[in-house]
Design a protein around this motif. Structure first.
Motif, PDB file in Angstrom:
ATOM      1  N   LEU A  13       1.214  -0.997   0.051  1.00 40.80           N
ATOM      2  CA  LEU A  13       0.249  -0.127  -0.276  1.00 40.80           C
ATOM      3  C   LEU A  13       1.106   1.007   0.067  1.00 40.80           C
ATOM      4  O   LEU A  13       1.779   1.439   0.759  1.00 40.80           O
ATOM      5  N   THR A  40       0.571   5.133   0.399  1.00 35.06           N
ATOM      6  CA  THR A  40      -0.144   6.452   0.995  1.00 35.06           C
ATOM      7  C   THR A  40       0.971   7.585   0.066  1.00 35.06           C
ATOM      8  O   THR A  40       1.529   7.667   0.213  1.00 35.06           O
ATOM      9  N   VAL A  94      -6.626  -0.342   5.670  1.00 34.71           N
ATOM     10  CA  VAL A  94      -5.332  -1.172   5.710  1.00 34.71           C
ATOM     11  C   VAL A  94      -5.957  -2.143   6.020  1.00 34.71           C
ATOM     12  O   VAL A  94      -5.708  -3.558   5.201  1.00 34.71           O
ATOM     13  N   ILE A 154       3.809  -0.848   3.630  1.00 34.46           N
ATOM     14  CA  ILE A 154       3.182   0.413   3.722  1.00 34.46           C
ATOM     15  C   ILE A 154       4.800   1.267   3.451  1.00 34.46           C
ATOM     16  O   ILE A 154       4.558   1.505   4.225  1.00 34.46           O
ATOM     17  N   HIS A 211       4.917   5.136   2.960  1.00 37.57           N
ATOM     18  CA  HIS A 211       4.468   6.414   3.551  1.00 37.57           C
ATOM     19  C   HIS A 211       5.180   7.219   2.741  1.00 37.57           C
ATOM     20  O   HIS A 211       5.921   7.790   3.859  1.00 37.57           O
ATOM     21  N   ALA A 235      -0.855  -0.820  10.686  1.00 33.55           N
ATOM     22  CA  ALA A 235       0.723  -1.224  10.306  1.00 33.55           C
ATOM     23  C   ALA A 235       0.721  -3.028  11.455  1.00 33.55           C
ATOM     24  O   ALA A 235       1.120  -3.230  11.002  1.00 33.55           O
ATOM     25  N   VAL A 293       6.378  -0.624   7.108  1.00 35.16           N
ATOM     26  CA  VAL A 293       6.486   0.762   6.842  1.00 35.16           C
ATOM     27  C   VAL A 293       7.527   1.062   6.384  1.00 35.16           C
ATOM     28  O   VAL A 293       8.815   0.522   6.855  1.00 35.16           O
TER      29      VAL A 293
END
Length: 312
Positions: free
Chosen positions: A4, A6, A62, A70, A72, A104, A111
């Motif tokens: 993912l 962001t 999430v 993730i 970020h 997370a 992360v």
């Protein structure tokens, strides 16, 4: 790997998304679309419109995506806004990052945090600056990014996670708004293409470390594969002055650029470059794009009409 990103519809995030897709990863994006553009992304990427300051919406995304990683990048990115509204800046860049860390933790995800190298080190830092120099930021933006880094380290100590931060130098490349208020390479390329005089604040001898966005995306991929905690500078290690940048752009555009000079902006660093020995040693990453080649690529992109999906 399921990832993912962001802020994935932004300038850097869209390149990062492309890089992971090129490595066969499954990528989703969370972006509030205040600055991001879904058109920058591959059509296969699912975009979840949400803010990292909205805990319920963030957690829902999430939980739905269930990422292993993730990246970020969502942030308040304007230094001037941080000076005018430090609480607003901290709400996004500090509390928002804590929200991501908590989400997370619930998902068991690692992360990778996009921090700043250009705004985190102080005016007295050696150049090029290594990671072990104590930060001395000159604005709330750099302070918030450093604080967010400290939360990553805290979570690693508390929960045994392997979160990591990449301190980015001055990132430039295609998809960075040439009509925006940040990103001097894109702005200058826009001026050159339109035949306008660029504005230089100060005498033009101030330096920055300009790192190409494609190289930055490769650094994130390398850090993802390394799967280890740490803080690494992501830059070229070389200084380029504003005057040198204008000379390179003149060669790329075939035009002589005659800048207008304005008073220096208060608090602006005169020199900045990031030592990248740590990333080379720990991640096997070094930048591949020279500033001359990168500036030429940005100018071609502007001349082609600044298409959303170009410049990969």
């Amino acid at each position: 790997m399921r990832i993912l990103v962001t802020g994935g519809a932004g300038f850097i995030g869209s390149h990062l998304t492309d890089a992971f897709l090129g490595n066969g990863d499954e990528v989703a994006v969370l972006d509030d679309l205040s600055r991001g553009r879904p058109e920058r992304l591959d059509p296969s990427v699912v975009v979840h419109k949400a803010s990292i300051t909205d805990v319920a919406a963030l957690n829902a995304v999430v939980e739905q995506v269930r990422p292993a990683l993730i990246c970020h990048l969502a942030a308040q990115i304007d230094v001037r806004v941080s000076v005018e509204s430090p609480a607003e800046d901290a709400a996004v860049n500090v509390v928002g990052t804590v929200n991501v860390l908590e989400a997370a933790r619930a998902a068991g995800a690692r992360v990778l945090f996009a921090s700043t190298g250009g705004a985190i080190y102080g005016v007295d830092a050696p150049v090029p600056t290594p990671e072990d120099v104590l930060p001395g930021p000159q604005a709330p933006y750099g302070t918030a990014k450093y604080c967010a880094e400290q939360y990553l380290g805290l979570y690693n100590r508390l929960y045994g996670t392997r979160h990591a931060a990449l301190r980015l130098a001055n990132v430039y490349g295609p998809r960075q708004d040439p009509a925006g208020e940040a990103g001097v390479v894109g702005i200058f390329c826009g001026h050159a293409f339109r035949g306008e005089r660029p504005t230089v604040f100060g005498d033009g001898h101030q330096t920055r470390d300009y790192v190409y966005v494609g190289d930055v995306a490769e650094a994130f991929v390398a850090a993802a594969r390394a799967d280890r905690p740490g803080v690494w500078n992501i830059g070229t290690g070389h200084e380029t002055s504003v005057r040198e940048l204008l000379d390179l752009l003149g060669r790329a555009s075939g035009r002589t650029l005659d800048p207008e000079f304005a008073p220096a902006r208060p608090g602006e660093l005169q020199r900045s470059a990031l030592a990248n020995d740590g990333a080379a040693r720990d991640l096997g990453w070094t930048p591949r794009t020279t500033v001359a080649d990168g500036v030429a690529a940005v100018y071609r992109w502007v001349a082609d009409g600044s298409p959303d999906r170009a410049g990969r």
